[in-house]
Design a protein around this motif. Structure first.
Motif, PDB file in Angstrom:
ATOM      1  N   SER A   1       0.827  -1.198   0.000  1.00  0.00           N
ATOM      2  CA  SER A   1       0.000   0.000   0.000  1.00  0.00           C
ATOM      3  C   SER A   1       0.868   1.258   0.000  1.00  0.00           C
ATOM      4  CB  SER A   1      -0.915   0.019   1.232  1.00  0.00           C
ATOM      5  OG  SER A   1      -0.143   0.078   2.415  1.00  0.00           O
ATOM      6  N   LYS A   2       0.318   2.340  -0.511  1.00  0.00           N
ATOM      7  CA  LYS A   2       1.028   3.609  -0.545  1.00  0.00           C
ATOM      8  C   LYS A   2       1.003   4.271   0.846  1.00  0.00           C
ATOM      9  CE  LYS A   2      -0.055   4.577  -5.413  1.00  0.00           C
ATOM     10  NZ  LYS A   2      -0.706   5.544  -6.354  1.00  0.00           N
ATOM     11  N   ASN A   3       2.029   5.022   1.129  1.00  0.00           N
ATOM     12  CA  ASN A   3       2.107   5.811   2.363  1.00  0.00           C
ATOM     13  C   ASN A   3       1.946   4.963   3.626  1.00  0.00           C
ATOM     14  OD1 ASN A   3       2.269   8.253   0.807  1.00  0.00           O
ATOM     15  ND2 ASN A   3       0.034   8.201   0.588  1.00  0.00           N
ATOM     16  N   TRP A   4       2.303   3.699   3.570  1.00  0.00           N
ATOM     17  CA  TRP A   4       2.088   2.832   4.712  1.00  0.00           C
ATOM     18  C   TRP A   4       2.928   3.235   5.922  1.00  0.00           C
ATOM     19  CZ3 TRP A   4       5.932  -0.201   6.863  1.00  0.00           C
ATOM     20  CH2 TRP A   4       7.091  -0.379   6.106  1.00  0.00           C
ATOM     21  N   GLN A   5       4.132   3.766   5.671  1.00  0.00           N
ATOM     22  CA  GLN A   5       4.974   4.186   6.792  1.00  0.00           C
ATOM     23  C   GLN A   5       4.394   5.427   7.483  1.00  0.00           C
ATOM     24  OE1 GLN A   5       8.563   4.293   4.375  1.00  0.00           O
ATOM     25  NE2 GLN A   5       9.534   2.797   5.745  1.00  0.00           N
ATOM     26  N   ALA A   6       3.847   6.341   6.698  1.00  0.00           N
ATOM     27  CA  ALA A   6       3.200   7.522   7.280  1.00  0.00           C
ATOM     28  C   ALA A   6       1.972   7.104   8.086  1.00  0.00           C
ATOM     29  CB  ALA A   6       2.801   8.504   6.186  1.00  0.00           C
ATOM     30  N   ASN A   7       1.245   6.125   7.558  1.00  0.00           N
ATOM     31  CA  ASN A   7       0.072   5.624   8.286  1.00  0.00           C
ATOM     32  C   ASN A   7       0.485   4.951   9.591  1.00  0.00           C
ATOM     33  OD1 ASN A   7      -1.648   6.504   6.268  1.00  0.00           O
ATOM     34  ND2 ASN A   7      -1.617   4.549   5.173  1.00  0.00           N
ATOM     35  N   LEU A   8       1.589   4.227   9.553  1.00  0.00           N
ATOM     36  CA  LEU A   8       2.101   3.575  10.758  1.00  0.00           C
ATOM     37  C   LEU A   8       2.481   4.609  11.814  1.00  0.00           C
ATOM     38  CD1 LEU A   8       3.151   1.180  12.410  1.00  0.00           C
ATOM     39  CD2 LEU A   8       5.272   1.269  11.057  1.00  0.00           C
ATOM     40  N   GLN A   9       3.149   5.659  11.377  1.00  0.00           N
ATOM     41  CA  GLN A   9       3.566   6.709  12.318  1.00  0.00           C
ATOM     42  C   GLN A   9       2.359   7.405  12.930  1.00  0.00           C
ATOM     43  OE1 GLN A   9       6.958   9.316  11.354  1.00  0.00           O
ATOM     44  NE2 GLN A   9       5.613  11.075  11.693  1.00  0.00           N
ATOM     45  N   SER A  10       1.414   7.773  12.103  1.00  0.00           N
ATOM     46  CA  SER A  10       0.230   8.486  12.585  1.00  0.00           C
ATOM     47  C   SER A  10      -0.602   7.619  13.527  1.00  0.00           C
ATOM     48  CB  SER A  10      -0.627   8.930  11.403  1.00  0.00           C
ATOM     49  OG  SER A  10      -1.827   9.517  11.836  1.00  0.00           O
ATOM     50  N   ALA A  11      -0.853   6.367  13.126  1.00  0.00           N
ATOM     51  CA  ALA A  11      -1.702   5.483  13.927  1.00  0.00           C
ATOM     52  C   ALA A  11      -1.064   5.148  15.266  1.00  0.00           C
ATOM     53  CB  ALA A  11      -1.995   4.202  13.149  1.00  0.00           C
ATOM     54  N   SER A  12       0.229   4.906  15.289  1.00  0.00           N
ATOM     55  CA  SER A  12       0.905   4.544  16.540  1.00  0.00           C
ATOM     56  C   SER A  12       0.977   5.727  17.497  1.00  0.00           C
ATOM     57  CB  SER A  12       2.307   4.008  16.248  1.00  0.00           C
ATOM     58  OG  SER A  12       3.098   4.980  15.571  1.00  0.00           O
ATOM     59  N   ASN A  13       1.188   6.922  16.959  1.00  0.00           N
ATOM     60  CA  ASN A  13       1.231   8.106  17.823  1.00  0.00           C
ATOM     61  C   ASN A  13      -0.143   8.419  18.413  1.00  0.00           C
ATOM     62  OD1 ASN A  13       3.977   8.554  17.559  1.00  0.00           O
ATOM     63  ND2 ASN A  13       3.761   9.877  15.773  1.00  0.00           N
ATOM     64  N   ASP A  14      -1.186   8.160  17.636  1.00  0.00           N
ATOM     65  CA  ASP A  14      -2.539   8.431  18.124  1.00  0.00           C
ATOM     66  C   ASP A  14      -2.883   7.606  19.360  1.00  0.00           C
ATOM     67  OD1 ASP A  14      -3.020  10.342  16.242  1.00  0.00           O
ATOM     68  OD2 ASP A  14      -4.171   9.040  14.898  1.00  0.00           O
ATOM     69  N   VAL A  15      -2.414   6.356  19.412  1.00  0.00           N
ATOM     70  CA  VAL A  15      -2.756   5.493  20.549  1.00  0.00           C
ATOM     71  C   VAL A  15      -1.670   5.481  21.620  1.00  0.00           C
ATOM     72  CG1 VAL A  15      -4.246   3.990  19.186  1.00  0.00           C
ATOM     73  CG2 VAL A  15      -1.825   3.446  19.390  1.00  0.00           C
ATOM     74  N   GLY A  16      -0.549   6.144  21.360  1.00  0.00           N
ATOM     75  CA  GLY A  16       0.498   6.245  22.371  1.00  0.00           C
ATOM     76  C   GLY A  16       1.334   5.000  22.538  1.00  0.00           C
ATOM     77  N   ILE A  17       1.551   4.265  21.448  1.00  0.00           N
ATOM     78  CA  ILE A  17       2.340   3.028  21.511  1.00  0.00           C
ATOM     79  C   ILE A  17       3.656   3.214  20.764  1.00  0.00           C
ATOM     80  CG2 ILE A  17       2.415   0.595  20.798  1.00  0.00           C
ATOM     81  CD1 ILE A  17      -0.551   0.431  21.285  1.00  0.00           C
ATOM     82  N   ILE A  18       4.736   2.820  21.385  1.00  0.00           N
ATOM     83  CA  ILE A  18       6.057   2.923  20.778  1.00  0.00           C
ATOM     84  C   ILE A  18       6.236   1.848  19.722  1.00  0.00           C
ATOM     85  CG2 ILE A  18       8.540   2.733  21.208  1.00  0.00           C
ATOM     86  CD1 ILE A  18       8.023   3.842  24.004  1.00  0.00           C
ATOM     87  N   VAL A  19       6.732   2.252  18.556  1.00  0.00           N
ATOM     88  CA  VAL A  19       7.057   1.315  17.475  1.00  0.00           C
ATOM     89  C   VAL A  19       8.580   1.251  17.352  1.00  0.00           C
ATOM     90  CG1 VAL A  19       6.884   0.856  14.999  1.00  0.00           C
ATOM     91  CG2 VAL A  19       4.906   1.753  16.248  1.00  0.00           C
TER      92      VAL A  19
END
Length: 858
Positions: A573-591
């Protein structure tokens, strides 16, 4: 000519209807002197109170009109409901008191009061505060109608004694404590009400569909949520409750149409032991005012039966553990306009009249006993320090080092209850274990909310009376799976000077940079939310079925089984890394970033031990006979908390649904006898083709009868045989029945933490909630049992020792293959009342990891 005749007939019928309706004055004392400048409810509604059912917008409009017309009335919005209706709080007092309300409330602040040691003179001069809450169950509608009459009376009464009362009293009304449920009910009744009066109890008007107006938007019973605070209505209300600190609170309900009218004290032996005896004495004094008012009108009533004061999570009991006198009122319900009952015709007007009567008798009784009530509240909090000193321990030590979200959620509930919790400022050694600062906290007993602390942390198992109207165990640290230890001595315990307060934002600060793979750990409460959001955006993810260790920023980092890995090489999928960053920051989980597929220890990233995860397409069965509460709890956890889409259908329509569209089907407690054999066979074949079915309580029993679940349940006859029935008299009937049931208690199970359904749990022992005597036998086949009861499983609440012993060692959660599919079953309520964070995650695991395990049943 015909048109004129029709208009004349219509006008005549309208006049007849209006004449048959009771004007507001008829609900009030006959000698009332009322200010004609104050608008009657009918001037806003367009009809008389009790003539038809009032929608919430109509109720709200009248209260705003009343506030505009009277200097005695002030309107506050406590917040919005889930359906965006205002939660109204109506304050009625003298104009002077309303002008000084901020100062009055600041002097009532619990912490300020404790600091000032509740000076007697200050307490005696402060206004009496009375809080009247109506219709927390939206379909118990007479209360909301009565609220309008009571408010009008207080605003319009010109008598000198009312002027004196309001000069020294602040009266708070919640006209409708459940606006969303209220309108659901009103819409139902208005749809099925006939033009002609019909008192037939079988008429559809009196039998709501699924879901009833009793519950809020999320199908929760708000009258069980005062202590648990899972719902936004409760959280918003509690803020104002602690500001006003009422001396008396009235809680207005309805019950069976075959009843009469109930007011407290209720069954004396079923009052919680933390409630002072003086509370019961004052309740009895106020009861004489209700009785006198009903005697004058020759209306039936009763007290000291049926209802109890044990569970502190209700509107009539939470005040009892907060220095107030909580009063429960129950009116026989018309559940519509009118209904024939054993005591005669029950009408909406009759119910409204009764609730108006007890509202005014509460105000009168409180006013006549104001000094006693003020003294009681003062003594209640002054005694806290003395009571704390009598205990053999000083406070509770709390610890959770893996899941900050769950820990903060627990601390936030305590803070909302005005309980002070202090972070450790240095590491602390206790019972051969280190409690590090940053993840450890201390709750001292010696504070104003001593009794409430004990109510939340208590693990009582023995009771004077073993019959309970509601749950007998609700211990919050157990529910949220937070370690809690009693501390006897505080030597060496160093604490922060300021009590814990809720963090402004709970977010991580991930910056996703190019890497071989990314990983986040599953022990976080919101990890399922993050995973689901990623899958919804076509980010491919795998779960580790075995542990591994990788280098993270040059340091060794161990990852347990259940960790989620996102390999860069398989993403499309496109922009998957940006989606990962946004989604993880929203829930407060360290990746974490992994720069090589070769691990230091354990399986490598390309191993088949990492299983690809698919997004769950989940169906929940509802409909008549299915528990709206348990369905609501599943819905609230999956949809509201984790943002996992959940389709809900009536189980009677299951046979007409294309099941191939769904990966999972959830069945909660209920009666599934109306599911046809043909539909049951379709469901069986769906599972065998690869579907996953999850059954809770009686749904699990039904799955066993369909031979989808291969687990034996203990029969009712076997339960009965556990008890001695010889030499019993008739008066022992109720006691025996209470011994055979589990009204609601907390038990301990041992998890198989190596099982994929238990991923994210570090400790084998887990508290669970159960409220039925349904028992699953422990399967003889290995690997089927995910959780089983410990040898001594009862942790909190009452359960007869015969049932406790029968539960010991037996299964709590089982799972096995059915063809290519899976069945998962439990006798527990995994997401009980929205606050049972400890076991709720097992539901998420059942969605994401159901195909990760394989246990063919032999």
């Amino acid at each position: 000519m015909l048109l004129i005749r029709i208009l004349i007939i219509s006008f005549t019928l309208l006049c007849a209807t209006l004449l048959s309706a009771m004007p507001v004055q008829d609900y009030l004392p006959k000698s009332s002197q009322l200010n004609s400048a104050i608008p009657l409810p009918s001037s806003s509604l367009g009809f008389e109170i009790g003539q038809r059912h009032v929608r919430y917008d109509q109720l709200k409009s009248y209260f705003h009109l009343l506030a505009e017309s009277s200097e005695r009335v002030n309107i506050t919005s406590m917040g919005k409901t889930a359906q965006h209706r205002d939660q109204l709080l109506v304050t009625i007092s003298s104009p002077k008191n309303l002008a000084n309300l901020t100062k009055i409330l600041s002097e009532r602040d619990l912490l300020s009061a404790q600091k000032n040691q509740l000076k007697k003179q200050k307490s005696a001069d402060a206004p009496l505060v009375i809080w009247l809450g109506y219709s927390v169950h939206g379909d118990e509608i007479s209360g909301a109608n009565a609220a309008m009459v009571v408010a009008y009376y207080l605003a319009a009464n010109n008598e000198e004694k009312m002027t004196e009362l309001l000069a020294n009293t602040v009266i708070v009304l919640e006209p409708s404590m459940n606006p969303d449920g209220m309108d659901r009910f009103v819409n139902w009744v208005s749809t099925y009400r006939n033009s002609t009066d019909n008192n037939d109890a079988n008429h559809m008007e009196h039998h709501q569909g699924w879901i009833s107006g009793r519950t809020n938007h999320f199908w929760f019973d708000l009258n069980r949520d005062w202590l648990l605070l899972s719902q936004q209505e409760s959280q918003q209300r509690l803020k104002y409750f602690h500001q006003y600190q009422p001396h008396v609170i009235g809680d207005f309900h309805e019950m069976s149409h075959n009843s009469s009218y109930f007011f407290q004290p209720g069954i004396p032996s079923r009052t919680h032991p933390l409630t002072p005896k003086r509370n019961i004495e004052l309740t009895k004094i106020l009861a004489t005012f209700h009785a006198a008012a009903f005697d004058k009108q020759q209306r039936l009533y009763y007290s000291e039966e049926n209802f109890d004061d044990f569970y502190y999570g209700k509107g009539s009991t939470y005040p009892d553990v907060n220095g107030s006198i909580g009063l429960l009122f129950e009116q026989a319900s018309a559940r519509g306009m009118q209904q024939q009952g054993l005591n005669g015709l029950v009408t909406l007007e009759f119910g409204i009249k009764n609730h108006v009567t007890t509202s005014l008798s509460t105000i009168n009784g409180a006013w006549q006993n104001r000094q006693q009530l003020k003294q009681y509240r003062s003594d209640f909090y002054r005694q806290s320090t003395k009571l704390a000193k009598k205990e053999n321990f000083s406070g509770y030590l709390l610890h959770e080092d893996k899941d900050t979200y769950r820990l903060n959620a627990f601390l936030d509930k305590l803070a909302q209850h005005k309980i002070n919790v202090y972070p450790l400022s240095a590491d602390f050694e206790f019972q051969d274990k280190k409690y590090p600062k940053g993840s450890s906290y201390y709750v001292p007993l010696a504070q104003a909310q001593f009794r409430l602390i004990q109510a939340l942390f208590n693990q009582q198992k023995d009771f004077e009376d073993n019959t309970f109207y509601d749950v007998s165990g609700w211990t919050m640290p157990l529910a949220m799976n937070i370690e809690s230890k009693k501390v006897k001595r505080t030597r060496g315990l160093k604490l922060a000077k300021q009590a814990w307060s809720k963090p402004t934002i709970d977010t991580a600060s991930n910056t996703i940079e190019p890497a071989y793979a990314y990983v986040f750990e599953w022990h976080h409460f919101l990890a399922p939310k993050l995973l689901n959001n990623l899958l919804a955006q076509q980010v491919k993810a795998k779960v580790a079925t075995k542990p591994f260790t990788s280098l993270i920023n040059g340091n060794r980092k161990h990852f347990a089984a259940g960790s989620i890995v996102i390999p860069a090489g398989i993403q499309q999928s496109k922009n998957w890394q940006a989606n990962l960053q946004s989604a993880s920051n929203d829930v407060g989980i360290i990746v974490h970033h992994i720069n090589t597929g070769l691990t230091i220890k354990g399986v490598d990233i390309g191993s088949s031990s990492f299983k690809l995860i698919n997004q769950a397409k989940t169906l929940l069965l509802g409909g008549a006979g299915i528990s709206q509460y348990e369905a609501g709890q599943i819905r609230f956890y999956l949809d509201e908390t984790l943002n996992i889409p959940l389709s809900i259908i009536d189980h009677s329509k299951l046979g007409r649904v294309d099941l191939s569209r769904y990966s999972h089907i959830i069945l909660v407690d209920g009666n599934y006898k109306h599911v046809t054999e043909e539909t049951a066979e379709q469901l069986t074949q769906w599972v065998k083709r690869g579907g996953v079915i999850i059954g809770q309580k009686r749904a699990a029993l039904w799955l066993a009868k369909q031979e989808i679940l291969r687990t034996r349940f203990v029969k009712k006859e076997e339960i009965n045989d556990l008890f001695d029935h010889d030499n019993l008299s008739y008066q022992d009937k109720e006691s025996l029945a209470s011994r055979k049931r589990i009204a609601g208690a907390i038990f301990q199970v041992e998890l198989d933490t190596s099982h994929p359904l238990a991923y994210g749990y570090q400790q084998k022992l887990l508290p669970v909630f159960r409220n039925s005597n349904l028992i699953m036998e422990h399967p003889q086949q290995p690997f089927v049992t995910v959780a089983r009861y410990t040898p001594k499983p009862l942790l909190s609440g009452y359960t007869d020792k015969n049932l406790v012993n029968r539960l010991a060692h037996n299964a709590a959660i089982v799972a096995h293959n059915v063809g290519k599919g899976r069945v998962i079953a439990t006798t527990e309520v995994l997401a009980f009342r929205g606050y049972w964070y400890g076991s709720a995650k097992l539901l998420a695991n059942s969605l994401f990891f159901s195909k990760v395990f394989s246990t063919p049943y032999k």
